[in-house]
Design an enzyme around this catalytic site. Structure first.
Site, PDB file in Angstrom:
ATOM      1  N   ASP A   1      -0.073   3.471  -3.663  1.00 28.09           N
ATOM      2  CA  ASP A   1      -1.493   3.330  -3.403  1.00 28.09           C
ATOM      3  C   ASP A   1      -1.757   4.006  -2.048  1.00 28.09           C
ATOM      4  O   ASP A   1      -0.817   4.375  -1.340  1.00 28.09           O
ATOM      5  CB  ASP A   1      -1.854   1.837  -3.358  1.00 28.09           C
ATOM      6  CG  ASP A   1      -3.301   1.591  -2.990  1.00 28.09           C
ATOM      7  OD1 ASP A   1      -4.185   2.235  -3.572  1.00 28.09           O
ATOM      8  OD2 ASP A   1      -3.532   0.775  -2.073  1.00 28.09           O
TER       9      ASP A   1
ATOM     10  N   ASP B   1      -5.150   3.413   0.360  1.00 24.38           N
ATOM     11  CA  ASP B   1      -5.824   2.483   1.283  1.00 24.38           C
ATOM     12  C   ASP B   1      -5.004   1.215   1.451  1.00 24.38           C
ATOM     13  O   ASP B   1      -4.702   0.518   0.472  1.00 24.38           O
ATOM     14  CB  ASP B   1      -7.207   2.107   0.737  1.00 24.38           C
ATOM     15  CG  ASP B   1      -8.298   3.069   1.180  1.00 24.38           C
ATOM     16  OD1 ASP B   1      -8.427   3.305   2.393  1.00 24.38           O
ATOM     17  OD2 ASP B   1      -9.022   3.576   0.307  1.00 24.38           O
TER      18      ASP B   1
ATOM     19  N   ASP C   1      -1.184  -2.873  -1.928  1.00 24.22           N
ATOM     20  CA  ASP C   1      -1.595  -3.881  -0.949  1.00 24.22           C
ATOM     21  C   ASP C   1      -2.641  -4.846  -1.491  1.00 24.22           C
ATOM     22  O   ASP C   1      -2.995  -5.810  -0.817  1.00 24.22           O
ATOM     23  CB  ASP C   1      -2.162  -3.195   0.300  1.00 24.22           C
ATOM     24  CG  ASP C   1      -3.536  -2.591   0.034  1.00 24.22           C
ATOM     25  OD1 ASP C   1      -4.511  -2.989   0.709  1.00 24.22           O
ATOM     26  OD2 ASP C   1      -3.637  -1.737  -0.858  1.00 24.22           O
TER      27      ASP C   1
END
Length: 286
Positions: A68, A70, A234
């Site tokens: 991922d 961000d 996250d």
């Protein structure tokens, strides 16, 4: 023709006919054999075309690494939260005119596609209004984050990058962020050097995360199977996408509570890429 020669002629003609038939049968057998060989060659070529690229061949059990962006490559969530907070305060009546806090951001924004966020926040708005607001917000994010991207790079990421390259692992960046944001962040941390073999954007897939489509799309681009991959995520939304794709998901504790990531299916969670738990696990996977 004299009658005494007729039997000899008939015998010769019979022998010639048998020879022709024998030759024809031999040619037929050869033709069938050649057809069979061509079919086998074609089948083997078909199988090899769906295999991973030669440069990505793996001897171990680890097929690839999917990141991922961000909150995983870049600790960008604080910037997103601040931009959302400031812009949402300008929308009369939203959240009772109170600024959003970290808990609100985690629950309603983190890791989600903008279209879904805006539909939840402003169901009475038209699609064009929501899209325009999202474009404004993301432009503001890039403006604010531009000067601090490198310092927001997740600790230990460069070490992991070197390890991935050393082991010749296929890798992709997979995000729900708009393409302009994704490219700006990858460039901002100095990874626009071709490190990622492919970049997959949720908005450009049939469905964004938490659907597994973005991660499955990345695996298709890389020519690998998701079941052999590690995903770094996250957010619970992204973690669910990776798990649904069949990958092992490792949570990154840049904004969410560990329990939230484990509940979403993460195998374990790490503080950042310097965490010894990560390196012990990677050593076992090769």
């Amino acid at each position: 023709m004299r009658p005494t020669l007729l039997p000899h002629v008939l015998t010769l003609m019979c022998d010639l006919s048998n020879e022709v038939i024998h030759t024809f049968n031999s040619m037929l057998e050869i033709g069938l054999f050649l057809i069979m060989v061509a079919s086998l060659i074609s089948s083997s070529q078909g199988l090899s075309s769906s295999a991973p690229p030669t440069s990505h061949a793996r001897k171990g059990s680890l097929a690839g690494i999917l990141f991922d962006i961000d909150g995983t490559l870049v600790n960008s969530d604080p910037v997103h939260q601040a931009v959302f907070r400031d812009l949402l305060l300008k929308e009369e009546g939203f959240n009772n005119n109170n600024p959003i806090d970290e808990e609100f951001f985690r629950r309603h924004i983190s890791g989600r596609q903008n279209a879904l966020i805006m539909a939840d926040f402003f169901p009475e708005w038209s699609t064009d209004q929501r899209e325009a607001w999202s474009i404004m917000k993301e432009a503001r994010f890039r403006e604010v984050a531009a000067s601090s991207m490198m310092e927001r790079k997740m600790p230990g990421l460069d070490r992991l990058k070197e390890w991935v390259e050393k082991n010749n692992l296929p890798r992709a960046a997979v995000t729900n962020a708009p393409r302009l944001n994704a490219e700006a962040m990858i460039s901002g941390i100095g990874y626009s050097d071709g490190f990622f073999h492919t970049l997959v954007i949720g908005d450009e897939c049939e469905k964004p995360k938490p659907d597994p489509c973005p991660y499955l799309t990345a695996c298709k681009h890389l020519g690998i199977d998701a079941s052999g991959c590690i995903v770094f995520e996250d957010s619970p939304s992204g973690a669910r996408a990776g798990v649904a794709a069949g990958a092992v998901v490792i949570g990154v504790l840049s904004g969410q509570e560990e329990a939230a990531l484990l509940d979403a299916g993460c195998t374990f969670a790490i503080k950042d890429f310097t965490d010894s738990k990560l390196w012990n696990y990677l050593d076992r996977r090769l």
